[in-house]
Write an enzyme that holds these catalytic residues in place. Sequence first.
Site, mmCIF file in Angstrom:
data_model
loop_
_atom_site.group_PDB
_atom_site.id
_atom_site.type_symbol
_atom_site.label_atom_id
_atom_site.label_comp_id
_atom_site.label_asym_id
_atom_site.label_seq_id
_atom_site.Cartn_x
_atom_site.Cartn_y
_atom_site.Cartn_z
ATOM 1 N N SER A 142 0.862 -1.184 0.000
ATOM 2 C CA SER A 142 0.000 0.000 0.000
ATOM 3 C C SER A 142 0.892 1.225 0.000
ATOM 4 O O SER A 142 2.039 1.156 0.443
ATOM 5 C CB SER A 142 -0.864 0.002 1.267
ATOM 6 O OG SER A 142 -1.586 1.212 1.364
ATOM 7 N N TYR A 155 -2.095 -0.482 10.499
ATOM 8 C CA TYR A 155 -2.144 -0.738 9.056
ATOM 9 C C TYR A 155 -0.828 -0.317 8.404
ATOM 10 O O TYR A 155 -0.234 -1.080 7.632
ATOM 11 C CB TYR A 155 -3.327 0.015 8.448
ATOM 12 C CG TYR A 155 -3.582 -0.314 6.999
ATOM 13 C CD1 TYR A 155 -4.026 -1.576 6.620
ATOM 14 C CD2 TYR A 155 -3.378 0.632 5.997
ATOM 15 C CE1 TYR A 155 -4.261 -1.884 5.277
ATOM 16 C CE2 TYR A 155 -3.617 0.333 4.664
ATOM 17 C CZ TYR A 155 -4.057 -0.917 4.308
ATOM 18 O OH TYR A 155 -4.282 -1.224 2.991
HETATM 19 N N1 LIG Z 1 -8.786 -0.162 -1.192
HETATM 20 C C1 LIG Z 1 -7.735 0.554 -0.914
HETATM 21 O O1 LIG Z 1 -7.825 1.799 -0.901
HETATM 22 C C2 LIG Z 1 -6.408 -0.104 -0.655
HETATM 23 C C3 LIG Z 1 -5.271 0.718 -0.647
HETATM 24 C C4 LIG Z 1 -4.032 0.139 -0.426
HETATM 25 C C5 LIG Z 1 -3.930 -1.228 -0.233
HETATM 26 N N2 LIG Z 1 -5.052 -1.996 -0.225
HETATM 27 C C6 LIG Z 1 -4.871 -3.435 0.010
HETATM 28 O O2 LIG Z 1 -5.462 -4.164 -1.048
HETATM 29 C C7 LIG Z 1 -5.865 -5.454 -0.589
HETATM 30 C C8 LIG Z 1 -7.296 -5.712 -1.029
HETATM 31 O O3 LIG Z 1 -8.126 -4.818 -0.337
HETATM 32 P P1 LIG Z 1 -9.469 -4.181 -0.919
HETATM 33 O O4 LIG Z 1 -9.281 -2.734 -0.896
HETATM 34 O O5 LIG Z 1 -9.877 -4.855 -2.168
HETATM 35 O O6 LIG Z 1 -10.433 -4.514 0.309
HETATM 36 P P2 LIG Z 1 -11.775 -5.367 0.465
HETATM 37 O O7 LIG Z 1 -12.786 -4.969 -0.541
HETATM 38 O O8 LIG Z 1 -12.127 -5.220 1.910
HETATM 39 O O9 LIG Z 1 -11.303 -6.854 0.180
HETATM 40 C C9 LIG Z 1 -10.505 -7.560 1.075
HETATM 41 C C10 LIG Z 1 -10.565 -9.027 0.748
HETATM 42 O O10 LIG Z 1 -9.722 -9.723 1.670
HETATM 43 C C11 LIG Z 1 -10.466 -10.830 2.206
HETATM 44 N N3 LIG Z 1 -9.937 -11.136 3.530
HETATM 45 C C12 LIG Z 1 -9.790 -10.308 4.595
HETATM 46 N N4 LIG Z 1 -9.281 -10.974 5.638
HETATM 47 C C13 LIG Z 1 -9.099 -12.259 5.230
HETATM 48 C C14 LIG Z 1 -8.604 -13.437 5.839
HETATM 49 N N5 LIG Z 1 -8.196 -13.432 7.129
HETATM 50 N N6 LIG Z 1 -8.552 -14.578 5.124
HETATM 51 C C15 LIG Z 1 -8.980 -14.606 3.838
HETATM 52 N N7 LIG Z 1 -9.446 -13.521 3.186
HETATM 53 C C16 LIG Z 1 -9.506 -12.367 3.883
HETATM 54 C C17 LIG Z 1 -11.909 -10.360 2.199
HETATM 55 O O11 LIG Z 1 -12.795 -11.467 2.092
HETATM 56 P P3 LIG Z 1 -13.563 -12.220 3.271
HETATM 57 O O12 LIG Z 1 -14.029 -11.177 4.238
HETATM 58 O O13 LIG Z 1 -14.674 -12.904 2.533
HETATM 59 O O14 LIG Z 1 -12.581 -13.185 3.846
HETATM 60 C C18 LIG Z 1 -11.951 -9.595 0.879
HETATM 61 O O15 LIG Z 1 -12.172 -10.487 -0.181
HETATM 62 C C19 LIG Z 1 -5.644 -5.442 0.926
HETATM 63 O O16 LIG Z 1 -4.440 -6.084 1.234
HETATM 64 C C20 LIG Z 1 -5.566 -3.969 1.254
HETATM 65 O O17 LIG Z 1 -4.828 -3.711 2.426
HETATM 66 C C21 LIG Z 1 -6.279 -1.460 -0.432
#
Ligand SMILES: NC(=O)c1ccc[n+]([C@@H]2O[C@H](COP(=O)([O-])OP(=O)(O)OC[C@H]3O[C@@H](n4cnc5c(N)ncnc54)[C@H](OP(=O)(O)O)[C@@H]3O)[C@@H](O)[C@H]2O)c1
Length: 269
Positions: A142, A155
Amino acid sequence: MGRRFENKVAFITGASAGMGAETARQLAREGARLALLARRADNLEEVCAEIAAQGGEATPFIADVNDRAALDAAVAGTVEKYGRIDIVLANAGFGVTGPIYTLEVDDYRRQFETNFFGLLHTIYATLPYLKESRGQLGLLGSVAGMIGTPATSPYNASKFAVIGLGEAIYHDLDELGVSVTLINPGFVESELRHINNRGELTNKPDPIPSWLVVPVEKAARTIVNALYRRKPDVIVTNHGKVFALCKRFLPRATRWVIRRMSKGRLPKL
Ligand SMILES: NC(=O)c1ccc[n+]([C@@H]2O[C@H](COP(=O)([O-])OP(=O)(O)OC[C@H]3O[C@@H](n4cnc5c(N)ncnc54)[C@H](OP(=O)(O)O)[C@@H]3O)[C@@H](O)[C@H]2O)c1
């Protein structure tokens, strides 16, 4: 554009929502067969059904990345079904937030369990197959792993750790013919900022102004392109690139601006 991932098998954690789900849809459109992992069966099955409806192939594996046995079973299931793994996207993650004085050590531990150790479990569980295919590993860091921001230290710390890991194992895994791509998004449309500190989905509003939040389709397109080119790292979103440049070349000014913007606005003890 041709189907750039024809005959490739991709294993994606955190594929029931957000960037994991959308990257899966786009990889499927480009010919990849998919193994998708997350904890929420309904959401995951819906993503797999959407991919099947588009003529793609995706298999759901319900597992928590913190549960190594379940992760190993998902990897074994993937290899049994598809015979190989070429691409692993260690994407599962969430955010524990709040100023340090409102949190406890266990909050940091819970954050690291998923964002760092869950990602590490994913690497160990899939590495034998990536080595066999001379495949590629995508790690979700990130921009928050490059810049410290107020009231997000668990985070930030977990993502700084992911970036440190990714930069170091780039060299180790190159030795085995496996490429590493560190993917560092800025603010992307997803469920992330609606999830609470215990990892549960809530209806709390996104604190980030909508004009700054990039559509998930655009972010996933950048991720797919970076994977295709086996780029060592990529910053997803233009504002993320600007933040990273400011931190690198104007660290004092960047710290001053962030402090000015947040002064007096953090939750009290
Ligand atoms: N969106 C942003 O602005 C942003 C920015 C920088 C980095 N990121 C990173 O990008 C990645 C994806 O995030 P996103 O933004 O797409 O968020 P999201 O929509 O909340 O998706 C997160 C995914 O991770 C799964 N997950 C969470 N904990 C888990 C666990 N213990 N075991 C298995 N699956 C798990 C969730 O599914 P379940 O709940 O069904 O398990 C969901 O499918 C993350 O690593 C996040 O930190 C996001």
